[in-house]
Scaffold this motif. Sequence first.
Motif, PDB file in Angstrom:
ATOM      1  N   ALA A 227       0.755  -1.279   0.117  1.00 44.53           N
ATOM      2  CA  ALA A 227       0.123   0.142  -0.029  1.00 44.53           C
ATOM      3  C   ALA A 227       0.934   1.201  -0.061  1.00 44.53           C
ATOM      4  CB  ALA A 227      -0.820  -0.019   1.149  1.00 44.53           C
ATOM      5  N   ALA A 228       2.115   1.036   0.825  1.00 46.82           N
ATOM      6  CA  ALA A 228       2.820   2.363   0.845  1.00 46.82           C
ATOM      7  C   ALA A 228       3.458   2.701  -0.216  1.00 46.82           C
ATOM      8  CB  ALA A 228       3.836   2.082   1.983  1.00 46.82           C
ATOM      9  N   ASN A 229       4.140   1.479  -1.090  1.00 44.41           N
ATOM     10  CA  ASN A 229       4.734   1.700  -2.209  1.00 44.41           C
ATOM     11  C   ASN A 229       3.909   2.104  -3.399  1.00 44.41           C
ATOM     12  OD1 ASN A 229       6.062   0.863  -4.931  1.00 44.41           O
ATOM     13  ND2 ASN A 229       7.728   0.342  -3.586  1.00 44.41           N
ATOM     14  N   ILE A 230       2.992   1.056  -3.788  1.00 49.10           N
ATOM     15  CA  ILE A 230       2.057   1.124  -4.924  1.00 49.10           C
ATOM     16  C   ILE A 230       1.206   2.357  -4.790  1.00 49.10           C
ATOM     17  CG2 ILE A 230       0.299  -0.073  -6.470  1.00 49.10           C
ATOM     18  CD1 ILE A 230       3.308  -1.254  -6.417  1.00 49.10           C
ATOM     19  N   GLY A 231       0.502   2.445  -3.510  1.00 49.34           N
ATOM     20  CA  GLY A 231      -0.384   3.323  -3.172  1.00 49.34           C
ATOM     21  C   GLY A 231       0.186   4.604  -3.474  1.00 49.34           C
ATOM     22  N   VAL A 232       1.439   5.092  -2.862  1.00 46.53           N
ATOM     23  CA  VAL A 232       2.111   6.378  -3.361  1.00 46.53           C
ATOM     24  C   VAL A 232       2.287   6.650  -4.725  1.00 46.53           C
ATOM     25  CG1 VAL A 232       3.899   7.835  -2.487  1.00 46.53           C
ATOM     26  CG2 VAL A 232       2.891   6.449  -0.836  1.00 46.53           C
ATOM     27  N   VAL A 235      -0.889   7.569  -6.416  1.00 46.62           N
ATOM     28  CA  VAL A 235      -1.499   8.991  -5.918  1.00 46.62           C
ATOM     29  C   VAL A 235      -0.615   9.998  -6.673  1.00 46.62           C
ATOM     30  CG1 VAL A 235      -1.560  10.734  -4.047  1.00 46.62           C
ATOM     31  CG2 VAL A 235      -2.429   8.464  -3.815  1.00 46.62           C
ATOM     32  N   ALA A 236       0.731   9.553  -6.730  1.00 51.76           N
ATOM     33  CA  ALA A 236       1.580  10.841  -7.370  1.00 51.76           C
ATOM     34  C   ALA A 236       1.582  10.673  -8.919  1.00 51.76           C
ATOM     35  CB  ALA A 236       2.928  10.368  -7.034  1.00 51.76           C
ATOM     36  N   TRP A 237       1.117   9.696  -9.504  1.00 47.66           N
ATOM     37  CA  TRP A 237       0.921   9.623 -11.190  1.00 47.66           C
ATOM     38  C   TRP A 237      -0.137  10.273 -11.294  1.00 47.66           C
ATOM     39  CZ3 TRP A 237       2.647   8.987 -15.674  1.00 47.66           C
ATOM     40  CH2 TRP A 237       1.662   8.696 -16.632  1.00 47.66           C
ATOM     41  N   ARG A 238      -1.343  10.088 -10.413  1.00 46.21           N
ATOM     42  CA  ARG A 238      -2.509  10.902 -10.641  1.00 46.21           C
ATOM     43  C   ARG A 238      -2.427  12.287 -10.370  1.00 46.21           C
ATOM     44  NH1 ARG A 238      -6.443   8.161 -13.460  1.00 46.21           N
ATOM     45  NH2 ARG A 238      -6.657   5.868 -12.806  1.00 46.21           N
ATOM     46  N   TRP A 239      -1.737  12.759  -9.681  1.00 43.42           N
ATOM     47  CA  TRP A 239      -1.443  14.164  -9.357  1.00 43.42           C
ATOM     48  C   TRP A 239      -0.423  14.929 -10.210  1.00 43.42           C
ATOM     49  CZ3 TRP A 239       3.327  16.257  -7.598  1.00 43.42           C
ATOM     50  CH2 TRP A 239       3.097  17.669  -7.294  1.00 43.42           C
ATOM     51  N   SER A 240       0.519  14.067 -10.583  1.00 40.61           N
ATOM     52  CA  SER A 240       1.663  14.758 -11.482  1.00 40.61           C
ATOM     53  C   SER A 240       1.465  14.351 -12.997  1.00 40.61           C
ATOM     54  CB  SER A 240       2.948  14.328 -11.038  1.00 40.61           C
ATOM     55  OG  SER A 240       3.173  13.145 -11.008  1.00 40.61           O
ATOM     56  N   GLY A 241       1.061  13.099 -13.344  1.00 41.58           N
ATOM     57  CA  GLY A 241       1.120  12.803 -14.588  1.00 41.58           C
ATOM     58  C   GLY A 241       2.654  12.367 -14.961  1.00 41.58           C
ATOM     59  N   SER A 242       3.508  12.392 -14.028  1.00 41.14           N
ATOM     60  CA  SER A 242       4.994  12.045 -14.203  1.00 41.14           C
ATOM     61  C   SER A 242       5.138  10.618 -13.947  1.00 41.14           C
ATOM     62  CB  SER A 242       5.640  13.176 -13.711  1.00 41.14           C
ATOM     63  OG  SER A 242       7.224  12.876 -13.923  1.00 41.14           O
ATOM     64  N   VAL A 243       5.792   9.607 -14.858  1.00 43.37           N
ATOM     65  CA  VAL A 243       6.310   8.591 -14.316  1.00 43.37           C
ATOM     66  C   VAL A 243       7.511   8.664 -13.265  1.00 43.37           C
ATOM     67  CG1 VAL A 243       7.394   6.324 -14.973  1.00 43.37           C
ATOM     68  CG2 VAL A 243       5.676   7.385 -16.583  1.00 43.37           C
TER      69      VAL A 243
END
Length: 296
Positions: A227-232, A235-243
Amino acid sequence: MLIARQARWVLVAGLVAGIAFPSVAAVLTPWLRWMVLAILALTAFRIGPGLVAGLGRVAGRDLSLVLGLQLVLPLLVIAVAGIAGVSGHPLTLSLVLMLAAPSIMSAPALCQMLGGTGARAMGLLVLGSIALPVTVVPVLWLAFGGAGFVEAVRAALLLALIVGGAVGAGLVLRHLSGAVGARALVRVDAANALLLAVFVVALMPAVAATWSESPVRLLSWLGAAFAANIGVQLVAWRWSGSVDVAVVAGNRNMSLFLVALDPVTMAPVLAFLGCYQIPMFLTPLLMARVYQKERG
């Protein structure tokens, strides 16, 4: 070399070996912090001048991003844990240390595998590593109940000295080596893969001990690690759109704290650290479709 080409499976073999041969793994555990330093030096040697050049790619927005990832997020976990009354739980400390850590050194390579450029990840890696001794002070201070400010500063300075020394040694060796050919870099990759596999083996006694005490607890820790790894990452992908941002956000080098905090403090965290290696190793497999689908 075969080892370098099959690095993922070498790491998986480390997981299996650590569980299958607990007596061997127990002998390696006291050497964990030295393995961390060797991995840092070897990785710095492998990246070479790109490690320094990455800092030049960092924009002002990435400074605020690093502060958000390494300072705001762990402080938020500390605050929520305090409200929930679980501040002293080992899982809380594990999540706090994970979020307080900078990116893993292999993040740029992971980003390239997943369709990113790796350039921004390199900048975030360098900036995050430089900022760590500063951002970690309030995190450690509050994580241990607001006591021991001097200890938090001491740990931060130790991190800066030891980690900086290991990375610096790798860069100096790369400079002294002159032109390093492709074949030599493959050998370095193979050595790094083997060293990472041994590191994983050394983490397994803590995982095995937790399993023997309570399989349910270990499964919950494994779930928390995913959850910590994949979940973060999500969230970061949805927020930034950056791999690059997503991979850096979810894959943190929390093993750095093995060189700064005493073994007694880190002992309850080792099981989570062992579990956390699994989603890191599986990131290229689990997240490839997510990033490709969204990019398409």
